[in-house]
Design a protein around this motif. Sequence first.
Motif, PDB file in Angstrom:
ATOM      1  N   VAL A 138       0.730  -1.370   0.017  1.00  0.00           N
ATOM      2  CA  VAL A 138      -0.047   0.128   0.368  1.00  0.00           C
ATOM      3  C   VAL A 138       1.015   1.599   0.208  1.00  0.00           C
ATOM      4  O   VAL A 138       1.861   1.142   0.609  1.00  0.00           O
ATOM      5  N   TYR A 139       0.413   2.246  -0.638  1.00  0.00           N
ATOM      6  CA  TYR A 139       1.527   3.203  -1.402  1.00  0.00           C
ATOM      7  C   TYR A 139       0.683   4.289  -0.576  1.00  0.00           C
ATOM      8  O   TYR A 139      -0.787   4.510  -0.887  1.00  0.00           O
ATOM      9  N   ARG A 140       0.949   5.816  -0.480  1.00  0.00           N
ATOM     10  CA  ARG A 140       0.668   6.759  -0.257  1.00  0.00           C
ATOM     11  C   ARG A 140       1.055   7.975  -1.108  1.00  0.00           C
ATOM     12  O   ARG A 140       2.625   8.165  -1.062  1.00  0.00           O
ATOM     13  N   GLU A 170      -3.267  10.592  -2.092  1.00  0.00           N
ATOM     14  CA  GLU A 170      -4.120   9.370  -3.069  1.00  0.00           C
ATOM     15  C   GLU A 170      -3.130   8.523  -2.036  1.00  0.00           C
ATOM     16  O   GLU A 170      -2.155   8.321  -1.910  1.00  0.00           O
ATOM     17  N   TYR A 171      -4.286   6.883  -2.542  1.00  0.00           N
ATOM     18  CA  TYR A 171      -4.166   6.279  -2.073  1.00  0.00           C
ATOM     19  C   TYR A 171      -3.849   5.098  -3.276  1.00  0.00           C
ATOM     20  O   TYR A 171      -4.533   4.606  -3.919  1.00  0.00           O
ATOM     21  N   TYR A 172      -2.654   4.344  -3.343  1.00  0.00           N
ATOM     22  CA  TYR A 172      -2.676   3.131  -3.793  1.00  0.00           C
ATOM     23  C   TYR A 172      -1.603   1.927  -3.300  1.00  0.00           C
ATOM     24  O   TYR A 172      -1.784   2.068  -2.086  1.00  0.00           O
ATOM     25  N   TRP A 173      -2.851   0.509  -4.373  1.00  0.00           N
ATOM     26  CA  TRP A 173      -2.460  -0.763  -3.917  1.00  0.00           C
ATOM     27  C   TRP A 173      -1.619  -1.527  -5.066  1.00  0.00           C
ATOM     28  O   TRP A 173      -2.368  -1.449  -5.785  1.00  0.00           O
ATOM     29  N   GLU A 215      -5.402   7.300   6.956  1.00  0.00           N
ATOM     30  CA  GLU A 215      -3.937   6.189   6.482  1.00  0.00           C
ATOM     31  C   GLU A 215      -4.204   4.653   7.205  1.00  0.00           C
ATOM     32  O   GLU A 215      -3.972   3.731   6.795  1.00  0.00           O
ATOM     33  N   ILE A 218      -7.174   2.891   5.881  1.00  0.00           N
ATOM     34  CA  ILE A 218      -7.294   2.653   3.851  1.00  0.00           C
ATOM     35  C   ILE A 218      -6.460   1.151   4.624  1.00  0.00           C
ATOM     36  O   ILE A 218      -6.288   0.268   3.195  1.00  0.00           O
TER      37      ILE A 218
END
Length: 229
Positions: A138-140, A170-173, A215, A218
Amino acid sequence: MKKTILTVLAILTYSISTAQSEVHRIEQTSPGALFRNPDYNKLDLKKIEGSPYLDEDFVLAEISGVPEKILIRYNILNDIIEVQFDNLKNYNLTKADPYLTINPLGKANKIKLLRYIKNEVEIFGYLIQILETKEIEVYRKNQVKLQNAKEATSSYQEPSPAQFIKLKPEYYWNLTANQITLIPGNKRGILELFPTKKDAINDFFKSKKIDFDDEKNIIELAKFVQSIQ
């Protein structure tokens, strides 16, 4: 010492923002990898409120492919890693392999140079890693914009200075497809991604009050989604 300096210089370049920008080589003894952008100092940060940086100060960091620790800071606005070397600040880390992982010492999260998908477009840039397991990452993506100064339009208004404005991250996975994609910002988006898991997702949201701007929430959501795949 000379060998160390040349090693560090060999991995540095300055990324030019437009094709018209003029690039000046300033280190003739290096392998041609150290550059300066003559427009770098035209933006007077002292006259702009706020900050374009993740952290204002330079910090020591370990960088993959670099044998020595060097001083860096992440410029969110321009998505670049600035490097301070021998008191020179207007140099950037090359966006290329093997300089893919930046580990600022004393900080909780690594910065990674990755390819990720946003609105069906592939982007090559930096993300802050907030979770890494064998099953999921998971990334921010921190965001900031520059708002120009505004003149008063009447005697009843005050002029406003130029300022950097922090936006919602934004958040990514990266789930099982080995592709980093944007995490939807609401329950509906999650359901659209996993239509066959509708019941499990609805039960999860009934039992958990998920704030898509939080966060920790998330990360909790990402772990749940991974568990039902």
